[in-house]
Design an enzyme around this catalytic site. Structure first.
Site, PDB file in Angstrom:
ATOM      1  N   PRO A  24       0.836  -1.202   0.000  1.00  0.00           N
ATOM      2  CG  PRO A  24      -0.018  -1.063   2.150  1.00  0.00           C
ATOM      3  CD  PRO A  24       0.706  -1.987   1.244  1.00  0.00           C
ATOM      4  CB  CYS A  26      -0.575   7.456   0.991  1.00  0.00           C
ATOM      5  SG  CYS A  26      -1.031   6.688   2.554  1.00  0.00           S
ATOM      6  CD  GLN A 102      -1.935  -0.116   5.032  1.00  0.00           C
ATOM      7  OE1 GLN A 102      -1.961   1.076   4.727  1.00  0.00           O
ATOM      8  NE2 GLN A 102      -0.802  -0.768   5.302  1.00  0.00           N
ATOM      9  CE1 TYR A 186      -0.102   7.430   9.878  1.00  0.00           C
ATOM     10  CE2 TYR A 186       0.717   5.444   8.824  1.00  0.00           C
ATOM     11  CZ  TYR A 186       0.610   6.817   8.863  1.00  0.00           C
ATOM     12  OH  TYR A 186       1.210   7.588   7.891  1.00  0.00           O
ATOM     13  NE  ARG A 234       3.553  -2.485   5.180  1.00  0.00           N
ATOM     14  CZ  ARG A 234       3.894  -1.651   4.195  1.00  0.00           C
ATOM     15  NH1 ARG A 234       3.260  -0.494   4.064  1.00  0.00           N
ATOM     16  NH2 ARG A 234       4.816  -1.984   3.320  1.00  0.00           N
ATOM     17  N   GLY A 327       7.686  -1.263  -3.819  1.00  0.00           N
ATOM     18  CA  GLY A 327       6.889  -0.053  -3.966  1.00  0.00           C
ATOM     19  C   GLY A 327       7.395   0.896  -5.030  1.00  0.00           C
ATOM     20  NE  ARG A 328      10.672   5.714  -2.079  1.00  0.00           N
ATOM     21  CZ  ARG A 328      10.353   5.347  -0.837  1.00  0.00           C
ATOM     22  NH1 ARG A 328      10.333   4.055  -0.524  1.00  0.00           N
ATOM     23  NH2 ARG A 328      10.056   6.246   0.067  1.00  0.00           N
TER      24      ARG A 328
END
Length: 366
Positions: A24, A26, A102, A186, A234, A327-328
């Site tokens: 995931p 954002c 997620q 979080y 996660r 990801g990237r």
């Protein structure tokens, strides 16, 4: 040639075509601030599915409005949002990938400005600009953000119920699995960490108490979804500072997660301590994933600066993790998985026919 990276993997009966997955990430592109996915999300996720990813996890999605990181985040607290996700799910499935989502509550790190844009003053978004009162395990703010309100037990019960409701909407929209966000500072991570959880009730103090919220969320989701749907989590397995939630505690929590019906964990780190001395480098979080996998036996994915096909192959081929989250590299090239297959000499049968001639004719690898 067969490679471990491009072998299928099965999680609670869900077969995934390879072990090269998209975590995931954002996007902060919900301009109407209503949590409803947009054409951007359809193109974004379908493109990576078409590009050969095995499984994709939709970015952090608020289970309640105040659970979003920013006003521009996705949400899944109502039916309108649920129905708007259907085209995204269908497009990813049409390209042969699995799609998860997620589920998230950002806690004291909610109501912040998105990471880009010309009008990003930083800090918490005030209520007059679409922000809201934040909540946490304790009334202790993250540096630079507004002070949260400490949740009472009724508030905690409401959040647990919201996670279960969002999971139901996800499955009803067609998602293959759900992931609970317990990392990166979080809300769930805030409860897990003794650095942010100063409670003296049954949700604070001992590790068992600090993990109670997460386990209640997993229990509620499993009760709502039954036995068929994979539930993943996660975790940040290190806060990179003394006295924080660490890999030893993470291993204990993962064992409990297995007993409560979770199927797989994605091991990340950090996010709860500002300016923590994180040793960022290629594959820097892989040893954390390996420690969790070997200690618990839980299927585990690794994430963090995994940039090259041979690096990803080495991780799964040597048993350091069961899957890798990249990801990237997928942001730079949505077809990263297909190019990785060529680089490794793996034969795959899911190159889209309209693109096949490009792969036949173009011999330059990564």
């Amino acid at each position: 040639m067969t490679t471990t990276l491009f072998e299928p993997i099965t999680v609670r009966g869900m077969e995934v075509r390879n072990r090269l997955w998209v975590p995931p990430m954002c996007q902060y592109t919900v301009e109407k601030r209503d949590g409803i996915p947009t054409p951007w999300h359809l193109v974004h996720y379908a493109g990576m599915a078409r590009g050969g990813a095995g499984a994709i996890i939709v970015e952090s999605t608020g289970v309640v409005p105040e659970g979003r990181i920013s006003p521009n985040d996705l949400g899944l607290w109502n039916r309108e949002q649920q129905e708007a996700f259907r085209p995204v799910v269908e497009a990813v499935h049409a390209a042969g990938a699995r799609l998860g989502i997620q589920l998230q509550h950002a806690g004291r790190k909610a109501s912040t400005y998105r990471e880009w844009g010309v009008a990003r003053p930083g800090g918490s978004v005030p209520e007059g600009d679409g922000g809201w009162q934040t909540f946490g395990p304790s009334a202790t703010s993250f540096p630079g953000l507004a002070e949260p309100e400490a949740l009472d037990e009724a508030g905690i019960r409401g959040i647990v119920s919201a996670f279960a409701g969002a999971a139901r909407r996800a499955v009803d929209a067609g998602f293959d699995f759900v992931q609970v966000h317990g990392a990166h500072g979080y809300l769930v991570h805030q409860f897990l960490s003794p650095l942010s959880n100063a409670r003296d009730d049954r949700y604070g103090g001992s590790l068992e108490n600090r993990a109670r919220l997460l386990l209640e969320i997993v229990d509620a989701i499993r009760a709502e979804l039954g036995d068929a749907v994979p539930v993943m989590v996660r975790l940040s397995a290190s806060e990179w500072v003394d006295g924080g939630f660490d890999v030893e505690e993470a291993c204990t929590v993962v064992k409990w997660l297995g007993e409560h019906g979770a199927d797989m964990v994605d091991i990340s780190s950090g996010g709860n301590v500002a300016r923590a001395p994180i040793p960022v480098g290629p594959g820097y979080q892989v040893p954390l994933a390996t420690a969790v996998k070997h200690s618990t036996g839980m299927p585990t994915s690794a994430v963090g600066m995994i940039e090259h096909p041979w690096q990803a192959e080495q991780i799964v081929a040597t048993g350091l993790a069961d899957a890798v989250m990249v990801g990237r590299a997928f942001l730079r090239d949505p077809s990263f998985a297909l190019r990785a297959a060529r680089a490794l000499g793996a034969e795959v049968d899911y190159i889209p026919e309209p693109y096949a001639r490009a792969y036949r004719q173009h011999q330059q690898l990564l």
